[in-house]
Motif scaffolding. Structure first.
Motif, short mmCIF file in Angstrom:
data_model
loop_
_atom_site.label_atom_id
_atom_site.label_comp_id
_atom_site.label_asym_id
_atom_site.label_seq_id
_atom_site.Cartn_x
_atom_site.Cartn_y
_atom_site.Cartn_z
N MET A 44 54.27 29.74 44.00
CA MET A 44 53.88 31.05 44.52
C MET A 44 52.60 30.79 45.31
O MET A 44 51.50 30.80 44.77
N THR A 45 52.75 30.49 46.59
CA THR A 45 51.60 30.17 47.43
C THR A 45 50.84 31.46 47.72
O THR A 45 51.30 32.30 48.49
N VAL A 46 49.67 31.62 47.09
CA VAL A 46 48.99 32.91 47.11
C VAL A 46 47.49 32.71 47.19
O VAL A 46 46.79 32.77 46.18
N PRO A 47 46.95 32.46 48.40
CA PRO A 47 45.50 32.36 48.53
C PRO A 47 44.83 33.69 48.25
O PRO A 47 45.46 34.75 48.36
N ASP A 48 43.56 33.64 47.88
CA ASP A 48 42.79 34.84 47.58
C ASP A 48 43.46 35.66 46.48
O ASP A 48 43.55 36.88 46.53
N VAL A 49 43.93 34.96 45.45
CA VAL A 49 44.71 35.62 44.41
C VAL A 49 43.88 36.63 43.64
O VAL A 49 44.41 37.66 43.19
N ARG A 50 42.58 36.39 43.47
CA ARG A 50 41.75 37.34 42.73
C ARG A 50 41.82 38.73 43.36
O ARG A 50 42.03 39.74 42.67
N HIS A 51 41.65 38.79 44.68
CA HIS A 51 41.65 40.09 45.34
C HIS A 51 43.06 40.69 45.41
O HIS A 51 43.22 41.91 45.37
N ARG A 52 44.05 39.83 45.47
CA ARG A 52 45.42 40.35 45.48
C ARG A 52 45.78 40.95 44.12
O ARG A 52 46.45 41.99 44.04
N LEU A 53 45.34 40.32 43.03
CA LEU A 53 45.57 40.88 41.70
C LEU A 53 44.74 42.15 41.49
O LEU A 53 45.22 43.13 40.90
N LYS A 54 43.52 42.12 41.99
CA LYS A 54 42.66 43.30 41.88
C LYS A 54 43.27 44.48 42.62
O LYS A 54 43.20 45.63 42.16
N ALA A 55 43.92 44.21 43.76
CA ALA A 55 44.52 45.28 44.56
C ALA A 55 45.65 45.97 43.80
O ALA A 55 45.87 47.18 43.98
N ILE A 56 46.37 45.23 42.96
CA ILE A 56 47.44 45.85 42.17
C ILE A 56 46.85 46.92 41.27
O ILE A 56 47.37 48.05 41.16
N LYS A 57 45.76 46.59 40.61
CA LYS A 57 45.13 47.54 39.70
C LYS A 57 44.49 48.71 40.45
O LYS A 57 44.52 49.85 39.98
N GLU A 58 43.91 48.42 41.61
CA GLU A 58 43.23 49.47 42.38
C GLU A 58 44.19 50.55 42.87
O GLU A 58 43.79 51.70 43.05
#
Length: 703
Positions: free
Chosen positions: A181-195
């Motif tokens: 699962m090539t996913v750079p900037d994963v912290r912000h992508r996971l944070k966006a799910i919660k936001e």
């Protein structure tokens, strides 16, 4: 003269983050994230600086070396290549083609030249004894892709940017930066799910870095993921949560599934998994109630005794809930280079390993069989070995046994620029250029990306005239092992060199779905955004009938073996269960010679829950001995409530204090190898993938 900015992709992990490297033509001034990269958006992790460390590393080999009377001597490329080809050919003439073995390490998939040109050397060797890091990593994913969709690389990935409920099992992308699962900037992508009001749920025996940022973390006993997943499927049928979906009409094997899972009720699996029946039902209903949910599992799921079954059940849940090939679910990429077209679809169990009769996958045997194929006499015994960018002594099960096996080879050659735990056994080492001295395009990871993108970079530094690229070494050996005997063969050899990775890549880009070119990518050095993932099934299926083959009679008989786990009554006082762990400043055994990455507190520790530590009378930092069937290691204890009771975690890739290793910084931070504990006989029965997690071990105090 003003400094220059070089744009390229970091090739040290799967995230393929865009970089800005400031340099003066000879020296690197700084390495920063490229804010204008449309995919990684300026994110990099600490590993990126290791590109400079590798390039400048005084321990890195820069010309061939040969072992003479136990001492290393520098030799010319011609002498090295001639001797390697002569010794390999002589071994095969005396003992057969299969007397030469090959091991390919994980760095090969991060190397454009290796991905496009290594096949020529492998064909020239004509051996069946091929092994790689695949079978200690992602083999279950490939096998499922082959069986269900028709191609080993047709692996759908979570559409993380559009999901609203991410159920993650045995994965830690905050440390790994994503895996399959090539996913750079994963912290912000996971944070966006919660936001946006969504939910991230992590199921793991350890409260990992990803679990720390999740909405919910649930402990699970190692090796029981398949029980949890089976119970979720049982509940989906019992509560009428299976969704009708357009792909179901193109799917073979859906009929009768409910009865196959009837025995795996939440109540039946609760004690074994450590998750209550109520929580299993809640997790299932919350997942099914979400608008765009996706379930995903990675290393903790793959490298266990039920790795393939677990990954299959994850895929099955996505299919049953209608989350395959849907925005926010599991989706296929459309890469600019059609990787499916340039790689074979793959095959399974066409041949078996000589000693243990383990099945092959696409021409490779499980690497857990490598040592026995060297140590066991008889026809087909491996007597000479070629390793390419790999360190299997630290990366594969029972490393001590492999250490012994390598010491008994008649001849060994390594294509590698480090004298490490594996290559120190070689008779000749052929070092390629550093990552910054070669062009780079991610042939594989654009295919596993959570968004369609494309990016290319020329080499930052011109290689020394006496240096060799990996692909040049491959062709040099190919032409010596299979010399041209006709004008046509001579022209074929000549055309391979003329094509080069650049020209080959340009050809593949022009034939790809976007009709790009190398010039177009060079004109856009910060990368091209090719848009979000798009539904493409069933038309894109590689099966000729354009149907999904669930292959239930291959996968689901393993449920019988799974039922045996329900009968186990394990007392943590008798044995603990071993799991691995990752760290964002590390990547397997690659990067421990980077002072900037290994500095700080000791990361090679045994994490253990306070209850288990109290039972043993163990204090924080006290050395603990961990023992398995194959060996024991001693390392400091790290007492933390992030661990599930009854579970102990040791990181992978350490153990650099072995004789013959010339990695000065790594030896100062040597640690111990968890693969001195892992068992080569402990495998996933379906695929032959190594079962590194969930291994029973005994603990004792060490003085």
């Amino acid at each position: 003269m003003a400094n220059t900015i070089h744009h390229r992709t970091c090739n040290l992990c799967e995230a393929i983050c865009g970089l800005e490297i400031e340099h003066d033509g000879q020296q690197i001034i700084s390495i920063k994230g490229d804010k204008n990269d449309p995919f990684s958006r300026g994110h990099i992790c600490p590993k990126a600086v290791a590109l400079q460390d590798i390039h400048e590393d005084p321990d890195r080999l820069r010309q061939p070396i040969k072992k003479v009377d136990g001492q290393w001597q520098k030799i010319s490329w011609k002498e090295a290549l001639d001797e390697v080809a002569t010794k390999l050919r002589a071994t095969q003439q005396a003992h057969g083609n299969d007397s030469v073995g090959v091991y390919l390490g994980n760095p090969n998939v991060h190397n454009t030249g290796s991905m496009l040109f290594s096949r020529h050397l492998l064909r020239a060797l004509k051996t069946r004894n091929k092994f790689s890091a695949t079978s200690v990593d992602q083999l279950p994913h490939h096998l499922i892709a082959l069986k269900l969709f028709g191609h080993q690389f047709q692996i759908p990935v979570p559409d993380i940017d559009r999901c609203d409920h991410f159920l993650m099992i045995g994965a830690n992308p905050m440390a790994s930066n994503g895996s399959i699962m090539t996913v750079p900037d994963v912290r912000h992508r996971l944070k966006a799910i919660k936001e946006k009001g969504g939910k991230l749920v992590v199921i793991d025996p350890r409260r990992s870095e990803t679990a720390e940022v999740a909405n919910e973390h649930v402990f699970i006993r190692p090796g029981t993921d398949a029980l949890l997943l089976s119970a979720m499927i049982q509940e989906m049928y019992a509560a009428n949560l299976v969704s009708k979906h357009r792909l179901h009409e193109a799917t073979d094997g859906l009929d009768g599934l409910a009865t196959r899972f009837a025995a795996f009720t939440p109540e039946a699996v609760a004690d074994s998994t450590g998750i209550s029946a109520a929580d299993i039902r809640r997790l299932t209903h919350e997942f099914c109630a979400a608008e765009n949910p996706v379930i995903y599992g990675r290393m903790g799921v793959s490298v266990q005794a039920f790795g393939t079954l677990s990954q299959y059940l994850i895929m099955l849940i996505n299919i049953l809930r209608g989350r395959l090939d849907e925005p926010g679910g599991l989706m296929l990429t459309t890469p600019a280079v059609d990787t499916l077209a340039i790689t074979g679809p793959g095959h399974f169990d066409r041949s078996r390993s000589r000693v243990r009769q383990l099945p092959s996958f696409t021409g490779e045997y499980p690497v857990a069989a490598l040592a026995e194929e060297i140590l066991t006499p008889g026809d087909g015994q491996i007597r000479a070995l070629l390793t390419i960018a790999g360190n299997p002594i630290l990366s594969t099960p029972n490393g001590r046994q492999l250490d012994k096996a390598f010491g008994q080879l008649d001849f060994m050659v390594s294509i590698d620029f480090y004298l490490n735990e594996t290559t120190q056994h070689a008779d000749i080492i052929l070092p390629p250029v550093s990552p910054l001295e070669r062009e780079h395009y991610d042939v594989i990871f654009h295919m596993l990306a959570v968004r369609n993108s494309s990016r290319y970079a020329d080499a930052l530094f011109e290689k020394d005239k006496n240096a060799r690229h990996d692909w040049e070494i491959f062709l040099d050996l190919t032409e010596r092992l299979a010399p041209a005997k006709t004008p046509a063969q001579w022209l074929q050899n000549r055309s391979r060199r003329l094509m080069s990775p650049k020209r080959t890549l340009n050809y593949l880009l022009k034939r790809g779905p976007y009709k790009l070119s190398l010039k177009a990518l060079r004109d856009t050095p910060q990368g091209i955004d090719l848009g979000p993932l798009k539904p493409q099934l069933p038309q894109a299926l590689s099966h000729k009938d354009k149907r999904i083959h669930l292959e239930t009679e291959f996968f689901l008989p393993d449920l019988q073996r799974l039922e045996n786990v329900l009968q186990e009554n394990r007392d943590p006082a008798d044995s603990m269960l071993l799991i691995g762990r990752r760290h964002v400043r590390s990547n397997n055994s690659w990067l421990h010679n980077s002072r900037r990455l290994v500095k700080g507190k000791d990361r090679c520790t045994a994490q253990i829950h306070p209850k288990d530590a109290a039972r043993m009378g163990l204090d924080n930092g006290h050395p603990v001995r961990i023992t398995s069937r194959v060996g024991s290691i001693v390392l400091p204890a790290e007492i933390t409530d992030s661990m599930m009771p009854g579970v102990i975690s040791v990181p992978h890739g350490w153990g650099h204090k072995r004789d013959g290793v010339e990695l000065s910084i790594a030896k100062e931070h040597a640690g111990v190898s968890v693969n001195d504990l892992t068992d080569e006989t402990s495998l996933d029965a379906l695929s032959g993938n190594a079962a590194l997690n969930g291994l029973p071990v005994a603990l004792s105090l060490a003085s």
